[in-house]
Scaffold this motif. Structure first.
Motif, PDB file in Angstrom:
ATOM      1  N   GLU A 146      -5.321   9.983   0.738  1.00 39.53           N
ATOM      2  CA  GLU A 146      -5.068  10.223  -0.696  1.00 39.53           C
ATOM      3  C   GLU A 146      -5.086   8.913  -1.470  1.00 39.53           C
ATOM      4  OE1 GLU A 146      -2.402  14.304  -0.756  1.00 39.53           O
ATOM      5  OE2 GLU A 146      -1.372  12.386  -0.434  1.00 39.53           O
ATOM      6  N   LYS A 147      -4.491   7.854  -0.870  1.00 34.02           N
ATOM      7  CA  LYS A 147      -4.462   6.549  -1.537  1.00 34.02           C
ATOM      8  C   LYS A 147      -5.863   5.960  -1.636  1.00 34.02           C
ATOM      9  CE  LYS A 147      -2.268   1.995  -1.236  1.00 34.02           C
ATOM     10  NZ  LYS A 147      -1.321   1.126  -0.466  1.00 34.02           N
ATOM     11  N   GLU A 148      -6.648   6.124  -0.559  1.00 29.68           N
ATOM     12  CA  GLU A 148      -8.002   5.568  -0.538  1.00 29.68           C
ATOM     13  C   GLU A 148      -8.898   6.229  -1.581  1.00 29.68           C
ATOM     14  OE1 GLU A 148     -11.832   5.303   2.562  1.00 29.68           O
ATOM     15  OE2 GLU A 148      -9.820   5.757   3.339  1.00 29.68           O
ATOM     16  N   THR A 164      -4.795  13.704  -4.840  1.00 26.73           N
ATOM     17  CA  THR A 164      -3.721  14.397  -4.125  1.00 26.73           C
ATOM     18  C   THR A 164      -4.316  15.626  -3.473  1.00 26.73           C
ATOM     19  OG1 THR A 164      -2.063  13.639  -5.709  1.00 26.73           O
ATOM     20  CG2 THR A 164      -1.487  15.530  -4.321  1.00 26.73           C
ATOM     21  N   ILE A 165      -4.239  15.664  -2.140  1.00 20.23           N
ATOM     22  CA  ILE A 165      -4.883  16.758  -1.406  1.00 20.23           C
ATOM     23  C   ILE A 165      -3.940  17.945  -1.251  1.00 20.23           C
ATOM     24  CG2 ILE A 165      -5.986  17.428   0.782  1.00 20.23           C
ATOM     25  CD1 ILE A 165      -6.781  14.484   1.150  1.00 20.23           C
ATOM     26  N   MET A 180     -12.096   6.057   5.332  1.00 21.24           N
ATOM     27  CA  MET A 180     -11.823   7.397   5.864  1.00 21.24           C
ATOM     28  C   MET A 180     -12.830   7.722   6.971  1.00 21.24           C
ATOM     29  SD  MET A 180     -11.718  11.041   3.859  1.00 21.24           S
ATOM     30  CE  MET A 180     -13.343  10.708   3.157  1.00 21.24           C
ATOM     31  N   THR A 181     -12.343   8.246   8.059  1.00 20.11           N
ATOM     32  CA  THR A 181     -13.200   8.561   9.200  1.00 20.11           C
ATOM     33  C   THR A 181     -13.493  10.063   9.265  1.00 20.11           C
ATOM     34  OG1 THR A 181     -11.360   8.931  10.727  1.00 20.11           O
ATOM     35  CG2 THR A 181     -12.146   6.650  10.476  1.00 20.11           C
ATOM     36  N   ASN A 221       1.341  10.395   7.571  1.00 18.79           N
ATOM     37  CA  ASN A 221       0.866   9.059   7.197  1.00 18.79           C
ATOM     38  C   ASN A 221      -0.640   9.058   6.949  1.00 18.79           C
ATOM     39  OD1 ASN A 221       3.429   7.960   7.385  1.00 18.79           O
ATOM     40  ND2 ASN A 221       3.177   7.380   9.555  1.00 18.79           N
ATOM     41  N   MET A 222      -1.368   9.813   7.774  1.00 17.64           N
ATOM     42  CA  MET A 222      -2.823   9.882   7.599  1.00 17.64           C
ATOM     43  C   MET A 222      -3.181  10.480   6.251  1.00 17.64           C
ATOM     44  SD  MET A 222      -5.499  12.403   9.451  1.00 17.64           S
ATOM     45  CE  MET A 222      -4.741  13.642   8.409  1.00 17.64           C
TER      46      MET A 222
END
Length: 318
Positions: free
Chosen positions: A40-42, A46-47, A1-2, A34-35
């Motif tokens: 969320e996957k990383e 769930t945001i 994540m950036t 997609n971002m």
């Protein structure tokens, strides 16, 4: 994540809509969606919950936003550290002709800035009216003016009419400075006749002679038969050092400067006028924290200078 992903998610949360956020961020809605899924996957969270009207933060999302906001704020602060070293800090001072003014400004610079800070400082030494005008037009942030105490009400009204603020820095009577081996240095009392035997050095661009004498004694009249007019402080010091019979009326001077020049200061009963040095500024300038710091520094510096000067004069008679 950036860091940029965190900023994008924060924008989406603030807008409550991927569509609105896409317009602000100039990114396609599909890219933002997609971002979100990637983050969320990383993080295995769930945001957002999707709703017909947009998106809503989940409990995990609220925790994420709190942490992300803190990280972003700290990163921006770190970025400012680098930017600050690249910025040129610009400030101007206009002051009456007094050695302590220049010394005080240089001491404040040492106190406030490190050697890597790019700095543009303008220091004007001039008369009271010029100081007021330079502060008023914004050429200088702070000014130090000098006036006889009996002119105080007039100048307070003048400053108020121009929208300038002021406060007292120092009250004093003028003293004599001369070489330590000057014939007057040993006299218990210095008379006007004593002064007229020797060479007086004065600033050549005083507004007028009457006001100049008012800083010493309004009742003094006449001009010493030997007088040298100077227009910069460097000439003043050089003449005092090289002419064994020269003297000058001065305000309090840092004692280490007096000693390093091989000079001495003497009080004189002829000097009866009380002078007032005022710090002046435009109202809005005190919103700047560096200016507030400088103001506080100058107040403390002049208080210490006045105490040291009084003690030195007392010690001459012990």
């Amino acid at each position: 994540m950036t860091l940029q992903q965190m900023k994008n998610i924060l924008t989406i949360a603030q807008e409550g809509s991927i569509t609105k956020a896409s317009r602000i961020l100039f990114r396609a809605q599909s890219n933002l969606s997609n971002m979100i899924r990637e983050v969320e996957k990383e993080l295995h969270i769930t945001i957002f919950d999707r709703t017909p009207s947009g998106v809503k933060l989940t409990l995990q999302g609220e925790q994420f936003i709190a942490c992300a906001g803190d990280i972003i704020a700290k990163m921006e602060k770190l970025e400012q550290i680098g930017k600050k070293s690249e910025e040129v800090y610009s400030i101007g001072f206009s002051v009456c002709r007094a050695s302590y003014c220049v010394r005080a400004v240089s001491e404040w610079m040492n106190h406030t800035f490190d050697s890597t800070q790019k700095l543009s400082l303008r220091l004007h030494e001039t008369n009271t009216d010029e100081v007021i005008e330079q502060v008023l037009c914004g050429e200088s942030a702070l000014g130090i003016i000098r006036l006889p105490l009996f002119c105080q009400n007039y100048y307070h009204q003048k400053l108020e009419q121009k929208g300038l603020c002021c406060e007292r820095l120092m009250e004093f009577t003028m003293m004599l400075i001369m070489r330590s081996d000057h014939p007057m240095s040993l006299l218990p009392v210095i008379s006007q006749e004593d002064l007229y035997r020797y060479t007086e050095i004065v600033h050549g661009d005083q507004q007028n002679l009457a006001l100049s004498m008012a800083h010493i004694n309004p009742l003094l009249h006449g001009t010493p038969p030997r007088r040298i007019y100077v227009y910069d402080r460097g000439s003043q010091i050089d003449l005092l050092q090289r002419l064994p019979d020269a003297y000058m009326w001065v305000s309090p001077i840092p004692l280490d400067m007096i000693d390093s020049y091989g000079m001495c200061i003497r009080s004189c009963s002829l000097s009866t006028a009380v002078n007032l040095d005022l710090l002046i500024w435009r109202k809005e300038i005190m919103k700047n924290p560096e200016i507030q710091d400088c103001r506080n520094f100058l107040r403390q510096y002049t208080a210490n200078l006045q105490t040291d000067t009084i003690q030195r004069l007392k010690n001459q008679y012990i």
